[in-house]
Design a protein around this motif. Structure first.
Motif, mmCIF file in Angstrom:
data_model
loop_
_atom_site.group_PDB
_atom_site.id
_atom_site.type_symbol
_atom_site.label_atom_id
_atom_site.label_comp_id
_atom_site.label_asym_id
_atom_site.label_seq_id
_atom_site.Cartn_x
_atom_site.Cartn_y
_atom_site.Cartn_z
ATOM 1 N N ALA A 133 33.280 -76.300 44.692
ATOM 2 C CA ALA A 133 32.074 -75.561 45.054
ATOM 3 C C ALA A 133 31.682 -75.838 46.506
ATOM 4 O O ALA A 133 31.238 -74.934 47.233
ATOM 5 C CB ALA A 133 30.930 -75.947 44.112
ATOM 6 N N PHE A 134 31.850 -77.082 46.921
ATOM 7 C CA PHE A 134 31.560 -77.483 48.297
ATOM 8 C C PHE A 134 32.451 -76.695 49.261
ATOM 9 O O PHE A 134 31.989 -76.143 50.267
ATOM 10 C CB PHE A 134 31.816 -78.988 48.415
ATOM 11 N N ALA A 135 33.747 -76.626 48.963
ATOM 12 C CA ALA A 135 34.689 -75.892 49.811
ATOM 13 C C ALA A 135 34.339 -74.412 49.865
ATOM 14 O O ALA A 135 34.427 -73.776 50.916
ATOM 15 C CB ALA A 135 36.117 -76.077 49.294
ATOM 16 N N ALA A 136 33.916 -73.847 48.723
ATOM 17 C CA ALA A 136 33.544 -72.432 48.694
ATOM 18 C C ALA A 136 32.345 -72.163 49.589
ATOM 19 O O ALA A 136 32.295 -71.145 50.300
ATOM 20 C CB ALA A 136 33.230 -72.010 47.259
ATOM 21 N N GLU A 137 31.389 -73.076 49.580
ATOM 22 C CA GLU A 137 30.200 -72.868 50.399
ATOM 23 C C GLU A 137 30.536 -73.017 51.888
ATOM 24 O O GLU A 137 30.010 -72.287 52.728
ATOM 25 C CB GLU A 137 29.107 -73.865 49.995
ATOM 26 N N ILE A 138 31.410 -73.960 52.215
ATOM 27 C CA ILE A 138 31.837 -74.125 53.607
ATOM 28 C C ILE A 138 32.536 -72.845 54.084
ATOM 29 O O ILE A 138 32.260 -72.328 55.166
ATOM 30 C CB ILE A 138 32.791 -75.330 53.744
ATOM 31 N N ARG A 139 33.435 -72.340 53.263
ATOM 32 C CA ARG A 139 34.170 -71.124 53.628
ATOM 33 C C ARG A 139 33.215 -69.960 53.863
ATOM 34 O O ARG A 139 33.340 -69.211 54.832
ATOM 35 C CB ARG A 139 35.156 -70.774 52.519
ATOM 36 N N SER A 140 32.248 -69.799 52.969
ATOM 37 C CA SER A 140 31.292 -68.713 53.100
ATOM 38 C C SER A 140 30.469 -68.845 54.376
ATOM 39 O O SER A 140 30.259 -67.866 55.108
ATOM 40 C CB SER A 140 30.360 -68.692 51.877
#
Length: 364
Positions: A133-140
């Motif tokens: 989830a952390f990686a997804a938010e960074i990507r976004s």
């Protein structure tokens, strides 16, 4: 998700002044990892085996070039369990000093984001789902911050002055992947105006996060007989650039070659350019030395042992897209596998109205 940089009350701390070791055994300071781009560290200690999601996550973040991703482990015994693309970027923290300084407890998979300004930019977070989830938010966040209004263009904004650099690739071994990553980094550093296209046949290789490839093309072909010419022609057909540069995945030129490349192409018109007069075939040890010493900013063969030196055509060539189309591109019917297709194209240009041009540089 707790305590990350995207929460309003996140308090950013300085990146700890500790070091880890890279794949070559050299010490690397944590702040150095994020010198040019934000760096996501993923701690893989604590789990009984590396999480199966790591491969998918690295591939998923592949379209976020503003971010580097490095798995981090305490012992080398875990490295063979990782996918090849993760092994190439793995960092080692044998004393767990970096883990502790970053606030990662080591009981489960964890992650932390290092900022380019010397401060922590997010995390730490712990747990497989939390890391994803952390990686997804960074990507976004990064995609939104760096996308131009109206989205990313499908082609260069000024195609009349653009360069597409095409690299055909076949992932036959870990060594080829290692060479490819260095080659892409080298061209990105010294030919930054170029759009880099990686062309593969039948299968798409998962590239490490941060690999500076602008387009990853997969061309259908014979599963048993590799056809380099087909890959080059297919990539050229999709290009909207004025100039096409054809580069091998395991060969780089002198820095001066790339510094003058676009100017040379402009001056020679529609001629076929071979921007070198010598090819240095390096020993395995010398190739490793180039990569480990970070000669991405050097670009010379000084002090490197080699098998032989030869005058040949391949490794790096270029021409105007217009003349490439008029002459019919590479002959993908007669030349299968590797080799001879460059010589054939050179010979056809040399007897055409366009002619050929060579410069006095080296490739290795």
């Amino acid at each position: 998700m707790a305590d990350d940089a995207f929460e309003p009350d996140y308090h950013r701390m300085a990146i700890p002044a500790v070091s880890v070791r890279d794949a070559s055994g050299g010490l690397v300071g944590l702040s150095t990892l994020a010198k040019d781009r934000a760096c996501l560290l993923i701690l893989l200690e604590g789990a009984s085996e590396p999480p199966i999601d790591i491969t998918d996550m690295m591939a998923w973040l592949d379209d976020t070039p503003q971010l580097l991703v490095h798995p981090m482990v305490a012992t080398t015994s875990r490295v063979p369990l990782l996918p090849p693309e993760a092994q190439a970027l793995c960092l080692f923290d044998p004393t767990c000093e970096a883990r502790d300084a970053l606030g990662l407890d080591g009981t489960d998979v964890g992650a932390v984001l290092l900022g380019v300004d010397g401060l922590l930019a997010g995390g730490p977070v712990t747990g497989r789902h939390e890391v994803l989830a952390f990686a997804a938010e960074i990507r976004s966040a990064l995609t939104s911050a760096f996308a131009p209004q109206g989205g990313f263009p499908d082609s260069p904004s000024d195609p009349a002055s653009s360069i597409d650099l095409i690299i055909p690739f076949r992932a036959a071994s870990p060594q080829r992947m290692r060479n490819l990553l260095f080659t892409v980094s080298y061209y990105r550093s010294h030919l930054p105006q170029a759009r880099i296209i990686l062309a593969e046949e039948n299968n798409r290789t998962t590239l490490p996060i941060g690999t500076a490839v602008d387009e990853h093309l997969v061309v259908e072909g014979d599963p048993d007989l590799f056809n380099k010419s087909r890959l080059l022609n297919a990539a050229a057909a999709l290009s909207h650039a004025r100039y096409l540069v054809f580069a091998d995945a395991d060969c780089v030129p002198e820095v001066a070659t790339l510094a003058t490349l676009e100017g040379t192409l402009r001056s020679i018109g529609n001629s076929y350019l071979v921007p070198h007069s010598e090819v240095h075939y390096l020993t395995h040890r010398s190739s490793l030395d180039i990569i480990r010493e970070g000669r991405v900013n050097d670009g010379s063969v000084d002090g490197l042992a080699r098998h032989q030196m030869a005058v040949t055509v391949g490794g790096l060539t270029a021409c105007a897209a217009e003349s490439f189309a008029k002459i019919g591109g590479y002959d993908q019917q007669r030349f299968l596998g590797w080799g001879a297709e460059d010589d054939d194209l050179y010979n056809r240009f040399s007897v055409s109205e366009f002619g050929v041009w060579r410069t006095e540089y080296s490739v290795f």
